[in-house]
Design an enzyme around this catalytic site. Structure first.
Site, PDB file in Angstrom:
ATOM      1  N   TYR A 142       0.816  -1.470   0.131  1.00  0.00           N
ATOM      2  CA  TYR A 142       0.522   0.268  -0.239  1.00  0.00           C
ATOM      3  C   TYR A 142       0.654   1.840   0.202  1.00  0.00           C
ATOM      4  O   TYR A 142       0.379   2.009  -0.173  1.00  0.00           O
ATOM      5  CB  TYR A 142      -1.043   0.339   1.540  1.00  0.00           C
ATOM      6  N   LYS A 193       3.191 -15.605   1.552  1.00  0.00           N
ATOM      7  CA  LYS A 193       3.603 -15.975   0.963  1.00  0.00           C
ATOM      8  C   LYS A 193       4.178 -16.577   0.384  1.00  0.00           C
ATOM      9  O   LYS A 193       5.081 -16.283  -0.794  1.00  0.00           O
ATOM     10  CB  LYS A 193       2.670 -15.823  -0.451  1.00  0.00           C
ATOM     11  N   ASP A 226      -2.751 -17.781   2.434  1.00  0.00           N
ATOM     12  CA  ASP A 226      -3.969 -18.018   1.844  1.00  0.00           C
ATOM     13  C   ASP A 226      -4.493 -19.463   2.664  1.00  0.00           C
ATOM     14  O   ASP A 226      -6.089 -19.854   2.874  1.00  0.00           O
ATOM     15  CB  ASP A 226      -4.149 -18.705   0.589  1.00  0.00           C
ATOM     16  N   ASP A 250      -4.651  -6.733   6.214  1.00  0.00           N
ATOM     17  CA  ASP A 250      -5.821  -6.040   6.309  1.00  0.00           C
ATOM     18  C   ASP A 250      -6.972  -6.976   6.075  1.00  0.00           C
ATOM     19  O   ASP A 250      -8.337  -7.312   5.768  1.00  0.00           O
ATOM     20  CB  ASP A 250      -5.848  -5.309   4.771  1.00  0.00           C
ATOM     21  N   ASP A 254     -10.034  -8.660   9.057  1.00  0.00           N
ATOM     22  CA  ASP A 254     -11.571  -7.981   8.484  1.00  0.00           C
ATOM     23  C   ASP A 254     -12.053  -9.621   8.373  1.00  0.00           C
ATOM     24  O   ASP A 254     -13.158  -9.514   9.375  1.00  0.00           O
ATOM     25  CB  ASP A 254     -11.764  -7.252   7.107  1.00  0.00           C
TER      26      ASP A 254
HETATM   27 MG   LIG Z   1      -9.166  -4.001   5.901  1.00  0.00          MG
HETATM   28 MG   LIG Z   2      -4.619 -20.528  -2.411  1.00  0.00          MG
END
Ligand SMILES: [Mg+2]
Ligand SMILES: [Mg+2]
Lengths: 368, 368
Positions: A142, A193, A226, A250, A254
């Protein structure tokens, strides 16, 4: 030792209303526990824009740098939608985060037993849930350069963002996570990752380095982000502290917040480097927004803001017992069935007002 | 018109076992519906390495480029853990995806009523769930340059990855999503982080462009990916088709898969550009892995691989009725309480074998 100092920034919408209830809790500690906070109050967001033409005055910024902790209500509202980007209410909050260098965003996902029915997950999966996601907040994709949208040479465009992490950026947020774990379940799971991203490999190695050199007593595991998203949905109670980068944090924070089913209940903290007195730079705020649609109606739920103050007690002032007292009072009030409008289902009970909820929590804290 | 052609790559672990059951379904169509597939079979992954010293032989790659669809079982196993990165079983699958340029990864998240109890979510939240996540698979931050880990000048390191999307990369996967929506609920929700990423702004604009110029009949909405993660947990049935980039799709498709509670049941498809005959380049495979621990024991569940073949019927061969027939048979068998070992709870029922499950599905399809 001087009194602990607090800067209160109620902000916009329901911010001032919920902050009024926090003031009751602060006053209660003065009257009952001989803990007196030096409290200053100032403007942020739209309220600051209305007064000063900017969403955060320089004097307020300077004050935020000096106090032990900042407690913020909420910013924003439709009245400010058409303002220039540079003076939008949210810019006030972003300026605080940036200039205070608040790199560790603490997002607890806690499910009160009395509210487990609000979750979309089965009761046994979420009741008693108590996990903490530590999201890196000042770097990553970001913020990284180069970034932007450019024309290519064939009539199309290219959009670019850069994920960029340094050793020190990773180590400092890892330390924040390990410190937290020591005060909780003593376990950290780091997510990235590393299988497909070099920045993820560096993340994993540096978190491991901090563990091996400074926090061998804390249990550390690594998980691909993931798989982490999957495991948060499958059995979130397996986690204690999760530490992850800005982007993954992020989404994951959430998703974890939504597991609890009562987003309006969740507090947060953003921490920076230790100041001279050893306390970290710190900003506490509820996860919910300014809810302009219900502002001024007495319908706002003050619990997230009160729990944000409890986080300040815990993480800025090392007053664990006092934090437990506030959180226990919230739990007791909910167990009694006392509900603001947002926490009522279809069962026809009548809600209490913002102020009645605050009073009920004070009553549950005991004392005078 | 020539027979539709299929290349079957059973791969490793339970791959060959589950593929045997798919062959029964294929044969059933020949015997009962006069639909004959030209089926070739070859090696991939560890099986190819054992035979050829590479996880995908050039001849196999050439064949994959020629057929109408590739159906893959699974690759990998502990036997191959110490192989050099370049010849690991997974590289065979990655080579297929890359050289076939399979840019649209279709990940359905479907919850069979009979299995809704397996989900960590409440039954009413997931029963009857049927959403499709379209993940961009060949670009974005997992592929962008520059990337790597470098020393900085102060004794630390910097990890960098680059998110990079072009107009055409976004438009082509958006088209895939809109085409799918037309065959389903006619709604697409596109997810990105346009609020903080320029590549997200480009994503949103280009998806909107494709909608406005080519698919005005399909309903399009946009959502930030973190809000998307929340909404998937809160009420996933609000979605029909979700289209998103490689990284967000990685997390969101796995979270969505876990919503269903039965990961071993889920198929997937990866589609590329249309070939000369109008059919897209296509690879179908179950989401589950090669499960080496149960390989050869008859415990594998063939349903995900059979449903992957059903996706081939639907998306490569436009045989909607036949796809419905296979999917309906799977649903009927599950409703009868027939379960492989992975689908049994604690209730003491005895499981059927891989082959018995295949036979039960064939029986449910009717005919001879
Ligand atoms: Mg968020
Ligand atoms: Mg995956």
């Amino acid at each position: 030792m001087p009194n602990p100092s607090l800067l209160i920034l109620p902000g916009d919408g329901i911010g001032p209303e919920v902050m009024t209830e926090v003031r009751k809790v602060i006053d209660w500690f003065g009257a009952n526990k001989n803990v007196t906070f030096d409290v200053a109050e100032d403007l942020v967001g739209g309220a600051a824009y209305d007064e000063h033409g900017v969403p955060l005055h320089d004097d307020t910024m300077a004050m935020a740098q000096k106090v032990d902790a900042v407690l913020l209500g909420a910013v924003g509202g439709p009245k400010y939608d058409d303002l220039d980007f540079s003076v939008k209410p949210e810019r006030g909050l972003l300026r605080l985060r940036k200039e205070m260098d608040l790199f560790a965003n603490l997002r607890p996902a806690q499910c009160f037993d009395a509210l487990a029915d609000f979750s979309s997950l089965k009761k046994d999966v979420v009741s008693g849930l108590d996990i903490m996601i530590v999201r890196e907040l000042t770097s990553g994709i970001y913020f990284g350069e180069p970034r932007g949208i450019q024309d290519d040479n064939e009539g199309g465009r290219v959009g670019v963002n850069t994920q960029r992490y340094t050793t020190e950026e990773i180590r400092r947020v890892a330390r924040a996570a390990f410190e937290l774990a020591r005060k909780r379940g003593n376990r950290v799971c780091s997510m990235e990752k590393a299988n497909v991203m070099e920045s993820g490999i560096l993340w994993r190695e540096e978190v491991q380095w901090v563990h091996d050199h400074e926090y061998q007593d804390v249990e550390l595991s690594h998980m691909y982000a993931d798989a982490g998203a999957m495991q948060l949905v499958r059995w979130p109670k397996q986690f204690d502290v999760i530490v992850t980068d800005n982007l993954f944090g992020d989404l994951l924070s959430d998703a974890a917040a939504m597991l609890t089913g009562s987003l309006g209940m969740l507090p947060s903290a953003s921490l920076g480097k230790p100041m001279e007195n050893g306390r970290p730079k710190a900003l506490y705020e509820p996860v919910h927004g300014s809810a302009p649609d219900i502002a001024g109606t007495g319908k706002a739920n003050p619990i997230a803001c009160i729990l944000s103050f409890a986080m300040a007690l815990r993480y800025s002032f090392d007053m664990q017992d006092h934090a437990d007292l506030v959180e226990g009072a919230v739990e007791a009030v909910l167990a009694q069935g006392i509900r603001t409008a947002d926490l009522l289902g279809e069962d026809g009970k009548s809600p209490v007002s913002t102020s009645e909820m605050g009073d009920a929590i004070i009553a549950a804290m005991g004392g005078s």
